[in-house]
Motif scaffolding. Structure first.
Motif, PDB file in Angstrom:
ATOM      1  N   VAL A  80     138.268  43.178 -18.629  1.00  0.00           N
ATOM      2  CA  VAL A  80     138.479  44.206 -19.644  1.00  0.00           C
ATOM      3  C   VAL A  80     137.639  45.447 -19.361  1.00  0.00           C
ATOM      4  O   VAL A  80     136.477  45.358 -18.951  1.00  0.00           O
ATOM      5  CB  VAL A  80     138.141  43.652 -21.044  1.00  0.00           C
ATOM      6  N   ILE A  81     138.249  46.585 -19.615  1.00  0.00           N
ATOM      7  CA  ILE A  81     137.544  47.866 -19.648  1.00  0.00           C
ATOM      8  C   ILE A  81     137.565  48.336 -21.098  1.00  0.00           C
ATOM      9  O   ILE A  81     138.613  48.281 -21.765  1.00  0.00           O
ATOM     10  CB  ILE A  81     138.239  48.925 -18.766  1.00  0.00           C
ATOM     11  N   LEU A  82     136.436  48.795 -21.607  1.00  0.00           N
ATOM     12  CA  LEU A  82     136.360  49.328 -22.966  1.00  0.00           C
ATOM     13  C   LEU A  82     136.062  50.814 -22.885  1.00  0.00           C
ATOM     14  O   LEU A  82     135.040  51.230 -22.331  1.00  0.00           O
ATOM     15  CB  LEU A  82     135.272  48.608 -23.760  1.00  0.00           C
ATOM     16  N   VAL A  83     136.951  51.619 -23.453  1.00  0.00           N
ATOM     17  CA  VAL A  83     136.826  53.073 -23.402  1.00  0.00           C
ATOM     18  C   VAL A  83     136.537  53.580 -24.811  1.00  0.00           C
ATOM     19  O   VAL A  83     137.384  53.475 -25.706  1.00  0.00           O
ATOM     20  CB  VAL A  83     138.110  53.738 -22.868  1.00  0.00           C
ATOM     21  N   GLY A  84     135.352  54.109 -25.017  1.00  0.00           N
ATOM     22  CA  GLY A  84     135.001  54.591 -26.347  1.00  0.00           C
ATOM     23  C   GLY A  84     133.541  54.973 -26.418  1.00  0.00           C
ATOM     24  O   GLY A  84     132.775  54.738 -25.480  1.00  0.00           O
ATOM     25  N   GLU A  85     133.173  55.534 -27.556  1.00  0.00           N
ATOM     26  CA  GLU A  85     131.792  55.982 -27.737  1.00  0.00           C
ATOM     27  C   GLU A  85     130.943  54.827 -28.272  1.00  0.00           C
ATOM     28  O   GLU A  85     131.412  53.998 -29.042  1.00  0.00           O
ATOM     29  CB  GLU A  85     131.742  57.165 -28.713  1.00  0.00           C
ATOM     30  N   ARG A  86     129.691  54.822 -27.864  1.00  0.00           N
ATOM     31  CA  ARG A  86     128.780  53.792 -28.340  1.00  0.00           C
ATOM     32  C   ARG A  86     128.322  54.094 -29.769  1.00  0.00           C
ATOM     33  O   ARG A  86     128.352  55.222 -30.229  1.00  0.00           O
ATOM     34  CB  ARG A  86     127.566  53.658 -27.411  1.00  0.00           C
ATOM     35  N   TYR A  87     127.890  53.059 -30.442  1.00  0.00           N
ATOM     36  CA  TYR A  87     127.471  53.156 -31.843  1.00  0.00           C
ATOM     37  C   TYR A  87     126.231  54.026 -31.980  1.00  0.00           C
ATOM     38  O   TYR A  87     125.303  53.965 -31.177  1.00  0.00           O
ATOM     39  CB  TYR A  87     127.182  51.759 -32.381  1.00  0.00           C
ATOM     40  N   SER A  88     126.229  54.828 -33.024  1.00  0.00           N
ATOM     41  CA  SER A  88     125.041  55.588 -33.406  1.00  0.00           C
ATOM     42  C   SER A  88     124.726  55.281 -34.863  1.00  0.00           C
ATOM     43  O   SER A  88     125.606  55.397 -35.730  1.00  0.00           O
ATOM     44  CB  SER A  88     125.282  57.094 -33.251  1.00  0.00           C
ATOM     45  N   PRO A  89     123.489  54.892 -35.175  1.00  0.00           N
ATOM     46  CA  PRO A  89     123.139  54.602 -36.568  1.00  0.00           C
ATOM     47  C   PRO A  89     123.201  55.834 -37.457  1.00  0.00           C
ATOM     48  O   PRO A  89     123.187  55.712 -38.687  1.00  0.00           O
ATOM     49  CB  PRO A  89     121.710  54.047 -36.467  1.00  0.00           C
ATOM     50  N   LEU A  90     123.270  57.012 -36.849  1.00  0.00           N
ATOM     51  CA  LEU A  90     123.354  58.247 -37.627  1.00  0.00           C
ATOM     52  C   LEU A  90     124.785  58.582 -38.037  1.00  0.00           C
ATOM     53  O   LEU A  90     125.001  59.473 -38.859  1.00  0.00           O
ATOM     54  CB  LEU A  90     122.763  59.412 -36.818  1.00  0.00           C
ATOM     55  N   ARG A  91     125.760  57.863 -37.476  1.00  0.00           N
ATOM     56  CA  ARG A  91     127.168  58.150 -37.759  1.00  0.00           C
ATOM     57  C   ARG A  91     127.620  57.350 -38.979  1.00  0.00           C
ATOM     58  O   ARG A  91     127.495  56.131 -39.019  1.00  0.00           O
ATOM     59  CB  ARG A  91     128.013  57.779 -36.544  1.00  0.00           C
ATOM     60  N   LEU A  92     128.137  58.040 -39.974  1.00  0.00           N
ATOM     61  CA  LEU A  92     128.621  57.362 -41.164  1.00  0.00           C
ATOM     62  C   LEU A  92     129.878  56.561 -40.841  1.00  0.00           C
ATOM     63  O   LEU A  92     130.753  57.015 -40.102  1.00  0.00           O
ATOM     64  CB  LEU A  92     128.928  58.375 -42.270  1.00  0.00           C
ATOM     65  N   SER A  93     129.969  55.389 -41.414  1.00  0.00           N
ATOM     66  CA  SER A  93     131.120  54.533 -41.175  1.00  0.00           C
ATOM     67  C   SER A  93     132.381  55.155 -41.755  1.00  0.00           C
ATOM     68  O   SER A  93     132.356  55.835 -42.776  1.00  0.00           O
ATOM     69  CB  SER A  93     130.887  53.169 -41.817  1.00  0.00           C
ATOM     70  N   GLU A  94     133.520  54.901 -41.083  1.00  0.00           N
ATOM     71  CA  GLU A  94     134.796  55.383 -41.592  1.00  0.00           C
ATOM     72  C   GLU A  94     135.563  54.283 -42.311  1.00  0.00           C
ATOM     73  O   GLU A  94     136.682  54.504 -42.758  1.00  0.00           O
ATOM     74  CB  GLU A  94     135.647  55.939 -40.454  1.00  0.00           C
ATOM     75  N   SER A  95     134.969  53.098 -42.448  1.00  0.00           N
ATOM     76  CA  SER A  95     135.666  51.971 -43.047  1.00  0.00           C
ATOM     77  C   SER A  95     134.706  51.128 -43.865  1.00  0.00           C
ATOM     78  O   SER A  95     133.495  51.093 -43.613  1.00  0.00           O
ATOM     79  CB  SER A  95     136.309  51.105 -41.956  1.00  0.00           C
ATOM     80  N   LEU A  96     135.257  50.404 -44.847  1.00  0.00           N
ATOM     81  CA  LEU A  96     134.467  49.470 -45.646  1.00  0.00           C
ATOM     82  C   LEU A  96     134.380  48.089 -44.987  1.00  0.00           C
ATOM     83  O   LEU A  96     133.580  47.255 -45.408  1.00  0.00           O
ATOM     84  CB  LEU A  96     135.081  49.318 -47.040  1.00  0.00           C
TER      85      LEU A  96
END
Length: 347
Positions: free
Chosen positions: A32-48
């Motif tokens: 598998v290749i995963l393409v995306g940005e890594r998590y940042s604790p400063l980023r507000l979640s877009e989901s519950l």
């Protein structure tokens, strides 16, 4: 070009994308290749991240009831905390009141404790499983590394899809190939797919996530105002508000904050999400380009990861193939039989 292509490239930065990539690698032995940005604790979640949906379809509730336990096992494999339990209150007005009564019966049938007020305009769901981003993401990131999943940055990776559905990924001087590509979250779908190639039933819904100053505790940890387009939850002593659309956003949010002190916005994140106009998920392989998409799964998206991994790997559990077939993104399919509760739309 890499002479040894990977099996699957998963595009996305959400818990669903990471859980899906991990399940494909760990349980289905896919490269598998995963393409995306890594998590940042400063980023507000877009989901519950709730294992519940305002769905009026028993087959969807049935699937989620099965997947809740599977997702907990998958999180344990990743070294992430098990889902916790929370209480969610749904508030309805206008036409949503009738839908709420139906949702109550389905939620109770599939294991949740429910309480409704006498007017039928409020429904409390107790024992809803939920994921916490701040503790899940670091464990999932480490899991990707242990599984040997290649990580590529979403913003700097270009995708070309060949007629047979294989994917060519280019980032800087690096070039990789995969036999198939999966767009596992809304940002990936909107970034990769030309609007003309997007399934016709998907619409873009703009909105925002806001973190406030110290607030009074909510009556319940999560409050969802279906007809006002507002979701409220707590992060410690602060409030997080997800608001759909921009029209009258402050007024709609304010109408949900009775009894709160004057709150100050500590941080705000603009959101852009995809929803189906008929309220039903859109999951499956596009005809052109030949990409697998997963959209319209709402706050429950992460809990669909085990079933998505199986259908992509060609090994669905009994009953799953029928659900996915009905929710495929066919341009000609009659979706009347799966049409679900569709939340209010705000410009």
């Amino acid at each position: 070009m890499d002479s040894s292509p990977h099996d699957i490239a998963v595009f996305g930065s959400t818990p669903l994308a990471l859980l899906l990539a991990g399940a494909l690698a760990a349980r289905h032995e896919k490269r598998v290749i995963l393409v995306g940005e890594r998590y940042s604790p400063l980023r507000l979640s877009e989901s519950l991240h709730l294992c519940a949906l305002p769905s009026a379809r028993p087959e969807t509730w049935s699937l989620l009831a099965t997947l809740e336990a599977e997702t907990a096992v998958l999180l344990a494999e990743a070294g992430a905390p098990a889902p916790s339990r929370t209480t969610v209150t749904l508030h309805a007005e206008q036409s949503s009141v009738a839908a709420l009564a139906h949702i109550r019966h389905l939620a109770a049938a599939y294991g949740l404790r429910t309480e409704a007020d006498k007017s039928g305009s409020s429904l409390r769901l107790r024992g809803v499983a939920t994921l916490a981003e701040d503790t899940s993401y670091p464990a999932l990131d480490s899991w990707m590394d242990r599984l040997g999943i290649i990580r590529l940055p979403g913003a700097d990776t270009e995708l070309s899809v060949l007629k047979n559905g294989s994917a060519v990924l280019t980032t800087g001087a690096q070039l990789l190939t995969a036999k198939h590509a999966v767009l596992a979250d809304d940002t990936a779908i909107m970034s990769v797919l030309h609007p003309a190639a997007r399934p016709y039933m998907l619409r873009i819904v703009d909105g925002s996530a806001t973190l406030t100053s110290k607030a009074k505790p909510l009556a319940d940890p999560v409050s969802i105002y279906l007809d006002r387009g507002v979701d409220l939850s707590m992060r410690g002593e602060r409030l997080i508000a997800h608001v759909r659309g921009h029209a009258d956003a402050d007024a709609r949010l304010g109408s949900c904050l009775a009894g709160q002190p004057a709150l100050v916005r500590a941080a705000t994140r603009k959101l852009r999400r995809l929803e189906a106009s008929d309220g039903a998920p859109v999951v499956g392989l596009l005809q052109s380009p030949r990409l697998f998409v997963a959209a319209g799964l709402g706050d429950a998206a992460a809990f669909f990861a085990p079933a998505l991994a199986r259908i992509i790997a060609g090994a669905p559990a009994p009953g799953e193939r029928a659900w996915f077939t009905r929710h495929a993104p066919s341009q000609s399919a009659d979706r009347t039989a799966i049409a679900d509760y569709a939340p209010a739309v705000f410009a």
